[in-house]
Motif scaffolding. Structure first.
Motif, PDB file in Angstrom:
ATOM      1  N   ASN A  50       0.828  -1.202   0.000  1.00 50.54           N
ATOM      2  CA  ASN A  50       0.000   0.000   0.000  1.00 50.54           C
ATOM      3  C   ASN A  50       0.866   1.257   0.000  1.00 50.54           C
ATOM      4  OD1 ASN A  50      -2.443   1.297  -0.078  1.00 50.54           O
ATOM      5  ND2 ASN A  50      -2.772   1.195   2.125  1.00 50.54           N
ATOM      6  N   PHE A  51       1.997   1.209   0.713  1.00 49.80           N
ATOM      7  CA  PHE A  51       2.924   2.339   0.747  1.00 49.80           C
ATOM      8  C   PHE A  51       3.463   2.635  -0.646  1.00 49.80           C
ATOM      9  CE2 PHE A  51       7.376   3.693   0.882  1.00 49.80           C
ATOM     10  CZ  PHE A  51       7.220   4.948   1.447  1.00 49.80           C
ATOM     11  N   LEU A  52       3.853   1.590  -1.374  1.00 49.49           N
ATOM     12  CA  LEU A  52       4.390   1.787  -2.720  1.00 49.49           C
ATOM     13  C   LEU A  52       3.332   2.336  -3.670  1.00 49.49           C
ATOM     14  CD1 LEU A  52       6.673  -1.344  -3.149  1.00 49.49           C
ATOM     15  CD2 LEU A  52       7.346   1.023  -2.714  1.00 49.49           C
ATOM     16  N   LEU A  53       2.107   1.881  -3.521  1.00 47.26           N
ATOM     17  CA  LEU A  53       1.017   2.402  -4.356  1.00 47.26           C
ATOM     18  C   LEU A  53       0.774   3.875  -4.066  1.00 47.26           C
ATOM     19  CD1 LEU A  53      -1.231   1.911  -6.425  1.00 47.26           C
ATOM     20  CD2 LEU A  53      -2.710   1.299  -4.512  1.00 47.26           C
ATOM     21  N   ASN A  54       0.766   4.241  -2.776  1.00 41.35           N
ATOM     22  CA  ASN A  54       0.579   5.649  -2.410  1.00 41.35           C
ATOM     23  C   ASN A  54       1.731   6.512  -2.913  1.00 41.35           C
ATOM     24  OD1 ASN A  54      -1.885   5.291  -1.155  1.00 41.35           O
ATOM     25  ND2 ASN A  54      -0.972   4.941   0.845  1.00 41.35           N
ATOM     26  N   LEU A  55       2.952   6.000  -2.831  1.00 40.48           N
ATOM     27  CA  LEU A  55       4.111   6.730  -3.334  1.00 40.48           C
ATOM     28  C   LEU A  55       4.011   6.921  -4.846  1.00 40.48           C
ATOM     29  CD1 LEU A  55       6.839   8.033  -2.675  1.00 40.48           C
ATOM     30  CD2 LEU A  55       7.882   5.789  -3.106  1.00 40.48           C
ATOM     31  N   PHE A  56       3.586   5.872  -5.546  1.00 43.56           N
ATOM     32  CA  PHE A  56       3.433   5.962  -7.000  1.00 43.56           C
ATOM     33  C   PHE A  56       2.353   6.974  -7.370  1.00 43.56           C
ATOM     34  CE2 PHE A  56       1.328   4.528 -10.915  1.00 43.56           C
ATOM     35  CZ  PHE A  56       2.394   4.684 -11.805  1.00 43.56           C
ATOM     36  N   VAL A  57       1.230   6.943  -6.671  1.00 45.54           N
ATOM     37  CA  VAL A  57       0.138   7.893  -6.945  1.00 45.54           C
ATOM     38  C   VAL A  57       0.610   9.324  -6.675  1.00 45.54           C
ATOM     39  CG1 VAL A  57      -2.122   8.672  -6.105  1.00 45.54           C
ATOM     40  CG2 VAL A  57      -1.761   6.275  -6.668  1.00 45.54           C
ATOM     41  N   SER A  58       1.320   9.520  -5.570  1.00 44.63           N
ATOM     42  CA  SER A  58       1.824  10.861  -5.250  1.00 44.63           C
ATOM     43  C   SER A  58       2.822  11.348  -6.296  1.00 44.63           C
ATOM     44  CB  SER A  58       2.483  10.858  -3.874  1.00 44.63           C
ATOM     45  OG  SER A  58       1.546  10.591  -2.881  1.00 44.63           O
ATOM     46  N   ALA A  59       3.720  10.473  -6.711  1.00 43.72           N
ATOM     47  CA  ALA A  59       4.709  10.849  -7.727  1.00 43.72           C
ATOM     48  C   ALA A  59       4.027  11.164  -9.057  1.00 43.72           C
ATOM     49  CB  ALA A  59       5.736   9.731  -7.906  1.00 43.72           C
ATOM     50  N   LEU A  60       3.058  10.357  -9.435  1.00 51.45           N
ATOM     51  CA  LEU A  60       2.328  10.600 -10.680  1.00 51.45           C
ATOM     52  C   LEU A  60       1.549  11.906 -10.607  1.00 51.45           C
ATOM     53  CD1 LEU A  60       1.761   9.357 -13.449  1.00 51.45           C
ATOM     54  CD2 LEU A  60      -0.177   8.167 -12.435  1.00 51.45           C
ATOM     55  N   ALA A  61       0.958  12.183  -9.462  1.00 53.07           N
ATOM     56  CA  ALA A  61       0.210  13.431  -9.282  1.00 53.07           C
ATOM     57  C   ALA A  61       1.149  14.636  -9.346  1.00 53.07           C
ATOM     58  CB  ALA A  61      -0.547  13.411  -7.964  1.00 53.07           C
ATOM     59  N   LEU A  62       2.311  14.551  -8.706  1.00 49.06           N
ATOM     60  CA  LEU A  62       3.285  15.645  -8.771  1.00 49.06           C
ATOM     61  C   LEU A  62       3.736  15.893 -10.203  1.00 49.06           C
ATOM     62  CD1 LEU A  62       5.720  15.315  -5.741  1.00 49.06           C
ATOM     63  CD2 LEU A  62       4.386  17.301  -6.387  1.00 49.06           C
ATOM     64  N   TYR A  63       4.000  14.807 -10.930  1.00 47.06           N
ATOM     65  CA  TYR A  63       4.412  14.955 -12.320  1.00 47.06           C
ATOM     66  C   TYR A  63       3.291  15.576 -13.160  1.00 47.06           C
ATOM     67  CZ  TYR A  63       5.950  13.934 -17.029  1.00 47.06           C
ATOM     68  OH  TYR A  63       6.306  14.062 -18.344  1.00 47.06           O
TER      69      TYR A  63
END
Length: 122
Positions: free
Chosen positions: A2-15
């Protein structure tokens, strides 16, 4: 997981925000690792610093009927930019960027939830 999914979503949102809004952008030559690091730092800033500032600014937040929380979100984005490859063109741009970041993150979380990616298996 779940942590990796949240990190991926946050990174994608920032991009996505850096592509949608010119006031928030990454330094030239920034790669996927820089974007992921910015998402991680933003998560740490929101987890460690934002609660303290939120408590300290509670009177002004109540006085402005919650609108000061938008400024706090912008401050967290601006603070993240001080330590990463993320560049923000001032506090006003940070507030607008934080609003966009919230909207994009909400949409991405809705998509991952609809796909069942956010569910825990028992």
């Amino acid at each position: 997981m779940n942590f990796l999914l949240n990190l991926f979503v946050s990174a994608l949102a920032l991009y996505a925000v850096s592509q949608l809004y010119s006031g928030v952008h990454f330094a030239p030559g920034a790669g996927a690792l820089d974007i992921a690091l910015a998402a991680l730092v933003l998560g740490l800033v929101n987890a460690l610093i934002r609660p303290v500032l939120g408590l300290l600014s509670l009177p002004i937040t109540l006085l402005t009927l919650g609108l000061f929380a938008l400024v706090l979100n912008g401050l967290m984005l601006w603070l993240t930019a001080q330590f990463t490859a993320l560049d923000v063109d001032g506090l006003g741009a940070a507030v607008v960027g934080a609003l966009l970041l919230s909207a994009v993150t909400w949409v991405l979380n809705a998509v991952t939830g609809a796909l069942g990616a956010g569910r825990e298996h028992r």
